[in-house]
Design a protein around this motif. Structure first.
Motif, PDB file in Angstrom:
ATOM      1  N   ARG A  24       3.143   4.504   1.163  1.00  0.00           N
ATOM      2  CA  ARG A  24       3.460   5.675   1.975  1.00  0.00           C
ATOM      3  C   ARG A  24       4.070   6.776   1.108  1.00  0.00           C
ATOM      4  O   ARG A  24       3.741   7.959   1.259  1.00  0.00           O
ATOM      5  CB  ARG A  24       4.435   5.288   3.089  1.00  0.00           C
ATOM      6  CG  ARG A  24       4.810   6.370   4.072  1.00  0.00           C
ATOM      7  CD  ARG A  24       3.643   6.814   4.897  1.00  0.00           C
ATOM      8  NE  ARG A  24       3.014   8.006   4.347  1.00  0.00           N
ATOM      9  CZ  ARG A  24       1.854   8.495   4.762  1.00  0.00           C
ATOM     10  NH1 ARG A  24       1.169   7.895   5.712  1.00  0.00           N
ATOM     11  NH2 ARG A  24       1.349   9.582   4.223  1.00  0.00           N
ATOM     12  N   ALA A  27       1.334   8.344  -0.955  1.00  0.00           N
ATOM     13  CA  ALA A  27       0.429   9.166  -0.150  1.00  0.00           C
ATOM     14  C   ALA A  27       0.961  10.580   0.027  1.00  0.00           C
ATOM     15  O   ALA A  27       0.193  11.499   0.316  1.00  0.00           O
ATOM     16  CB  ALA A  27       0.205   8.521   1.212  1.00  0.00           C
ATOM     17  N   VAL A  55      -3.421   3.311  -5.533  1.00  0.00           N
ATOM     18  CA  VAL A  55      -2.784   4.635  -5.496  1.00  0.00           C
ATOM     19  C   VAL A  55      -1.478   4.646  -6.280  1.00  0.00           C
ATOM     20  O   VAL A  55      -0.880   5.700  -6.474  1.00  0.00           O
ATOM     21  CB  VAL A  55      -2.527   5.085  -4.035  1.00  0.00           C
ATOM     22  CG1 VAL A  55      -3.841   5.376  -3.346  1.00  0.00           C
ATOM     23  CG2 VAL A  55      -1.735   4.033  -3.265  1.00  0.00           C
ATOM     24  N   GLU A 186      -4.083   2.811   5.267  1.00  0.00           N
ATOM     25  CA  GLU A 186      -5.416   2.941   4.683  1.00  0.00           C
ATOM     26  C   GLU A 186      -6.479   2.335   5.597  1.00  0.00           C
ATOM     27  O   GLU A 186      -7.626   2.769   5.593  1.00  0.00           O
ATOM     28  CB  GLU A 186      -5.471   2.268   3.317  1.00  0.00           C
ATOM     29  CG  GLU A 186      -4.632   2.948   2.255  1.00  0.00           C
ATOM     30  CD  GLU A 186      -4.741   2.246   0.920  1.00  0.00           C
ATOM     31  OE1 GLU A 186      -5.474   2.773   0.054  1.00  0.00           O
ATOM     32  OE2 GLU A 186      -4.114   1.190   0.745  1.00  0.00           O
TER      33      GLU A 186
END
Length: 207
Positions: A24, A27, A55, A186
């Protein structure tokens, strides 16, 4: 911010919270590192299950020198999340000393509430050397609409550690996401699980 996710009781969902918090944060365009300080290597297993590039990087560092070694990474990342060991050991002490914030996941069970005492004690000891160290409880794997999910907050009030308003419920999507090395948002960005994680991360960043 360096966040250590710790509880000496196994099975409280430390890795689930660690990977989803890290994801999170990443992101939102932050540079995030997830350090797996659990000798069982669950966060590394999560990363290995993923197809394609993650990520954020995941590194294994299950060493009692973690609090000394972490300085190698702080310049390159905005946030570091540490998935801590499941027992009170020198490694757990090191993960506490490395942190700005210790997040203590607690399931809505009297056994978890009782077990939290040992981590709270370790944090108190660490504050002798690191007086600005923060700690917070988070209720994890809460069963929706049950009395015990509400009552755990009252039980934790006996400790000198605040309880986050945000909580995370027991949901199948967490296991489904973990099986493929992904975060819940996701798989289903608008799911209740994704919203709970977002609320939790927002509240952490307010600290």
């Amino acid at each position: 911010m360096i966040i250590s996710v710790l509880n000496q009781k196994g099975g409280v969902g430390k890795t689930t919270l660690s990977v989803n918090i890290a994801a999170r944060l990443a992101a939102d365009s932050a540079r995030v590192l997830l350090l797996d300080a659990d000798p069982q290597g669950s966060a590394l297993d999560w990363a290995a299950a993923r197809e394609g590039e993650s990520v954020f990087p995941v590194l294994g560092l299950p060493r009692a020198t973690l609090h000394k070694d972490i300085g190698k990474f702080t310049r390159d990342y905005d946030h570091i999340v540490i998935d801590g060991p499941p027992r009170v050991t020198d490694l757990a002490r090191s993960a506490i000393m490395a942190a700005d914030l210790v997040l203590i996941p607690v399931q809505p069970s009297p056994y978890d509430v009782w077990a939290a005492q040992e981590v709270v004690n370790l944090i108190s000891e660490a504050r002798i050397y690191k007086e600005n160290l923060k700690s917070l409880f988070v209720v994890n794997r809460k069963i929706v609409n049950t009395a015990i999910g509400r009552d755990v907050g009252e039980a934790l009030a006996a400790y000198e550690t605040d309880l986050l308003r945000s909580s995370v419920s027991q949901r199948v999507i967490f296991a489904e996401a973990a099986a493929v090395g992904k975060a819940v948002f996701e798989l289903e960005p608008d799911s209740a699980a994704s919203k709970e994680i977002s609320a939790l991360v927002n509240e952490i960043l307010e600290q």
